[in-house]
Structure formats: structure tokens, C-alpha cells
Design a protein around this motif. Structure first.
Motif, short mmCIF file in Angstrom:
data_model
loop_
_atom_site.label_atom_id
_atom_site.label_comp_id
_atom_site.label_asym_id
_atom_site.label_seq_id
_atom_site.Cartn_x
_atom_site.Cartn_y
_atom_site.Cartn_z
N THR A 94 -8.27 16.16 43.65
CA THR A 94 -9.60 16.35 43.07
C THR A 94 -10.16 15.02 42.59
O THR A 94 -9.49 14.27 41.88
N VAL A 95 -11.40 14.74 42.99
CA VAL A 95 -12.10 13.57 42.46
C VAL A 95 -12.80 13.99 41.17
O VAL A 95 -13.65 14.89 41.16
N VAL A 96 -12.43 13.37 40.06
CA VAL A 96 -12.97 13.71 38.74
C VAL A 96 -14.24 12.90 38.53
O VAL A 96 -14.24 11.67 38.69
N THR A 97 -15.32 13.56 38.17
CA THR A 97 -16.59 12.86 38.00
C THR A 97 -16.81 12.40 36.56
O THR A 97 -17.65 11.54 36.31
N GLY A 98 -16.08 12.97 35.61
CA GLY A 98 -16.19 12.54 34.22
C GLY A 98 -15.12 11.51 33.87
O GLY A 98 -14.50 10.91 34.75
N THR A 99 -14.89 11.30 32.57
CA THR A 99 -13.88 10.35 32.12
C THR A 99 -12.81 11.04 31.29
O THR A 99 -12.24 10.44 30.37
N SER A 100 -12.51 12.28 31.61
CA SER A 100 -11.42 12.99 30.97
C SER A 100 -10.95 14.10 31.91
O SER A 100 -11.70 14.56 32.76
N TYR A 101 -9.68 14.47 31.71
CA TYR A 101 -9.12 15.52 32.56
C TYR A 101 -7.84 16.03 31.92
O TYR A 101 -7.08 15.25 31.33
N SER A 102 -7.59 17.33 32.02
CA SER A 102 -6.36 17.93 31.51
C SER A 102 -5.51 18.42 32.67
O SER A 102 -5.97 19.18 33.53
N LEU A 103 -4.26 17.95 32.68
CA LEU A 103 -3.32 18.37 33.71
C LEU A 103 -2.43 19.47 33.13
O LEU A 103 -1.87 19.31 32.04
N THR A 104 -2.32 20.56 33.83
CA THR A 104 -1.52 21.69 33.37
C THR A 104 -0.39 21.96 34.36
O THR A 104 -0.33 21.36 35.43
N GLY A 105 0.50 22.86 33.96
CA GLY A 105 1.60 23.23 34.84
C GLY A 105 2.69 22.18 34.94
O GLY A 105 3.50 22.20 35.87
N LEU A 106 2.74 21.26 33.96
CA LEU A 106 3.79 20.24 33.95
C LEU A 106 5.08 20.83 33.38
O LEU A 106 5.08 21.91 32.78
N GLN A 107 6.18 20.12 33.53
CA GLN A 107 7.45 20.61 33.02
C GLN A 107 7.58 20.33 31.52
O GLN A 107 7.01 19.36 31.00
N VAL A 108 8.32 21.15 30.85
CA VAL A 108 8.53 21.03 29.40
C VAL A 108 9.40 19.82 29.10
O VAL A 108 10.41 19.58 29.78
N GLY A 109 9.02 19.05 28.08
CA GLY A 109 9.85 17.95 27.61
C GLY A 109 10.20 16.93 28.67
O GLY A 109 11.35 16.53 28.82
N ARG A 110 9.20 16.45 29.37
CA ARG A 110 9.44 15.54 30.50
C ARG A 110 8.49 14.36 30.43
O ARG A 110 7.34 14.48 30.02
N TRP A 111 8.98 13.21 30.85
CA TRP A 111 8.18 11.99 30.85
C TRP A 111 7.40 11.86 32.16
O TRP A 111 7.97 12.02 33.24
N TYR A 112 6.09 11.54 32.02
CA TYR A 112 5.22 11.30 33.17
C TYR A 112 4.48 9.97 32.97
O TYR A 112 4.15 9.60 31.83
#
Length: 407
Positions: A94-112
Motif C-alpha cells: 500500500t502506498v500511504v498518502t499521509g504521514t502516519s500509519y498503523s501496522l496491525t497483526g504483528l507478533q506479540v513481544g517482538r522486535w521490528y
């Protein structure tokens, strides 16, 4: 009669002088049309967008919210995501047109790790500086646990000892006593270690290498790392021995020791960052040290050598310098982007240091035996290592609740 040369325009012949005027004016007309209808020129190249700035992240449960400063000439942004445990990198479609975004569905307690790439139509610009974010919580257990550092991790003070000669490693040390989720540790720590033994020099010829080198030889996966280092770099053992055995006050040594502590900070930052590089997806917790001796206003030393050798002013100096070392460790940890358990250690041992009036509540040995057993002196006993384990568990829980963002 001589006829003028002709050129064809849509099947009709034009005199040569007409072709001359066409060659002169048509390019100007085309350029004018490009200026009117295509600002910047009809054939102008696409503008490359600038670099996004000030990338920040807010960790949540299985999600991370990102925000960043707009890049010049950007019409949209692509988000780059790296799972630091698996090492897999993906770019969100997805190309984001604003300057913020929330990523969901990540793993619990994990470094990204995240970075932002600006786009202008089909042209990409330079990516932002990355940030690393740990999602909140903790799930299951770690795959691996590595305990590095000096005698306060090795277990000196709580025999029996096993493993490498002179490292004084004990299964009564705190790495073996952590709460659920921490597997049986691989104990790399060795008594007497200094910062250089972590990353530069082999402490003993019979060890497999530097502690960092040994760490790198083991698997990664979901990893916990703990470390104590710094006490030997400032010579705490020899300075404490001098305080106890000298016929004159050791308080004159205060400024010199304090300066050593101040000078140690950049070296600690370097070591902590090297740990991050070696294990980017690991939870790294740096422990501080107890204040060693009890508050002199309520202290009562039980060993006669310590009782006669340490005055109230010297005891207060020892406590003050240990607190300064813990502050330095905490500051270095903050700069390097790792967790610190310094206040947790001080609080766990409060009222239980060496020379605590109630000897049954003394969790740090005073002088423990003679000759070879002297190394046990001013190190935690079994109860003290239980307290250190509690301090690590507190720091772990704080990390799981609040998580962390680091550059």
C-alpha cells in the motif's frame, strides 16, 4: 521560368522560404504549449522526492503506529518492515498518502525495524533513518537465554562452582533462577571480566574466545540476554580491599574512582550496541550492582577485619560510588537502546547489603574465608542471587508492559 524549391505539407507543396519560417517558429510554439499545458516542460524528468524525517513509533499489542515528517515532492510513502527475529524484510504494497500509519497483526513481544521510502509517481527517494520497535507483551518462552559479564552473573559468592577454571560459575547464580519463560541459560560470564573481555580480548586461554564471539556462535531465535560489566573496569575489588586493609582512610581515592566511572560510559555504550548488532531481535537487560555495604548509620559489620577496617565515611563513599556506577550504566543503556535493571538491583538489596545489622538478612558476603575463598568476598550469597533474579524479572515485566522504541 525558374521555380522555387518546394516541400510537402499534407500533400501540398510549400516554397523553400516557407519551410525556413516553419523551422524557426514551430519549436518555439511547442515549447510555449509545454509551458502552458505541462508546467516544467512537456519532456521534463520526474522530480525525486526528499528524505522523510523524524520517524517515530508507538508500540501496542500486536501493532505499531508510525508517524514521520513529510518529504519534499513526495506524493506517497512505502513502509519497509523487518522482523528482527527471523530477519525477513517486506515492503507493504500500500502506498500511504499521509504521514502516519498503523501496522496491525504483528507478533506479540517482538522486535521490528521500520523505515519509510518516499515516492513521487513512480520515482522513489531516499529512505528515512530506521527505528526499531518492540511490540508489547510476552508470549510463550524464549528460545535461548545467554548470560554474559563478570562475577555478578557467573555466580561468584555462591559455591559450588563448575565449568571453566577461574570463572567461578555457579548454578545458584541469578540466570538459573529467573521466572517462567526463561530457559536454562548458557552461562558465558566469567569472574574478573572487564569490558574488553566482552568484545576485544580473550580473558583466559582456555576460554573459546571473547564473550561476544562465543555468543555469536550460538543460535538466535527469540532470545534473552543479560549482562553485568563495569565493576572490574573501575577496580572496585582492589579499591575495596585497600579501604579495608589500609591504615589510613581511603576517602582520598573518591575523586579518582569517580572519574574512572565517568570515563567508562562511552565504552559501555559501545559494548551494549555491539550486543544489539550481534542479536538484533533479542531482549537485552543490563544489570547494575548492589551498593555493597549497608547505610553506615545502621550498619554493623560482623567480620572483625571489615569491622575495624571500614569507617562510616568510607562506607558512605562506597555506596555513593556504586550508585554513580549504576547511574552511568543506566545512561549508557538508554543511549544504546537496551534495558537497564539498576534501580531494581539497588532496591532489591536495600537493607540486605554487607554489614547489615541482622546477619541473617545479609545477602552480600563480607570477607568469606581465606586464600582461594577470598574471591567470594563482597559478592552475593545464595539469597543475594535470588534478589538479582527478582530484579531481572521486574525489569522484564516493565519491558513487556511498556515496550521500547530505539534508533
Amino acid at each position: 521560368m525558374r521555380h522555387s524549391p518546394h516541400v510537402s505539407v499534407r500533400g501540398q507543396k510549400l516554397p523553400l522560404f516557407s519551410r525556413f519560417w516553419l523551422m524557426l517558429f514551430v519549436p518555439a510554439i511547442v515549447a510555449m504549449a509545454g509551458t502552458i499545458f505541462f508546467p516544467g516542460g512537456a519532456l521534463a524528468e520526474a522530480v525525486t522526492p526528499g528524505k522523510p524525517t523524524s520517524l517515530n513509533g508507538t508500540p501496542g499489542n500486536q501493532q505499531v503506529s508510525l508517524s514521520w515528517g513529510a518529504a519534499t515532492n513526495a506524493t506517497g510513502y512505502l513502509i519497509n518492515e523487518t522482523d528482527l527475529v527471523s530477519g525477513q524484510t517486506t515492503q507493504l504494497p500500500t502506498v500511504v498518502t499521509g504521514t502516519s500509519y498503523s501496522l496491525t497483526g504483528l507478533q506479540v513481544g517482538r522486535w521490528y525495524r521500520f523505515s519509510i521510502t518516499p515516492v513521487a509517481e513512480t520515482t522513489q527517494g531516499p529512505s528515512s533513518d530506521p527505528i526499531e520497535v518492540r511490540t508489547k507483551g510476552f508470549s510463550g518462552s524464549y528460545d535461548n537465554y545467554y548470560a554474559l559479564g563478570d562475577s555478578y552473573t557467573a555466580g561468584d559468592g555462591a559455591p559450588p562452582y563448575n565449568g571453566a577454571k577461574n570463572c567461578y560459575r555457579s548454578t545458584k547464580s541469578y540466570p538459573y533462577l529467573l521466572a517462567s519463560g526463561a530457559p536454562t541459560p548458557i552461562l558465558i560470564a566469567c569472574s574478573g571480566a572487564v569490558a574488553d573481555n566482552i568484545d576485544k580480548t580473550v580473558q583466559y586461554s582456555w576460554l573459546p574466545g571473547t564473550q561476544l564471539g562465543e555468543l555469536q556462535s550460538y543460535p538466535r531465535g527469540k532470545t534473552l540476554i543479560t549482562l553485568t560489566i563495569g565493576g572490574n573496569d573501575i577496580g572496585f575489588s582492589s579499591e575495596l580491599t585497600n579501604c579495608i586493609t589500609s591504615f589510613t582512610s581511603c576517602k582520598s581515592r573518591r575523586d579518582a574512582i569517580s572519574q574512572r566511572i565517568t570515563n567508562l560510559e562511552p565504552r559501555l555504550v559501545q559494548v551494549y550496541k555491539e550486543l544489539r548488532t550481534a542479536a538484533p531481535g533479542a531482549d537485552i537487560i543490563i544489570l547494575g550492582y548492589p551498593l555493597l555495604v549497608a547505610d553506615p548509620t545502621i550498619a554493623d559489620c560482623h567480620n572483625p577485619i571489615v569491622y575495624t577496617g571500614l569507617g562510616a565515611g568510607e562506607m558512605q563513599m562506597i555506596r555513593d560510588l556504586a550508585a554513580q556506577l549504576n547511574d552511568t550504566i543506566a545512561q549508557a543503556a538508554s543511549q544504546a537502546g537496551v534495558s537497564a535493571a539498576t534501580q531494581e538491583v539497588e532496591q532489591a538489596f536495600a537493607g540486605h547489603e554487607a554489614c547489615t545489622a541482622d546477619e541473617s538478612q545479609e545477602w552480600i558476603n563480607e570477607i568469606a574465608g581465606l586464600n582461594d575463598a577470598l574471591h567470594d568476598s563482597f559478592h552475593p550469597n545464595s539469597a543475594g542471587y535470588q534478589a538479582l533474579a527478582g530484579a531481572v524479572n521486574s525489569a522484564r515485566n516493565l519491558l513487556y508492559q511498556n515496550s521500547m522504541v530505539r534508533k
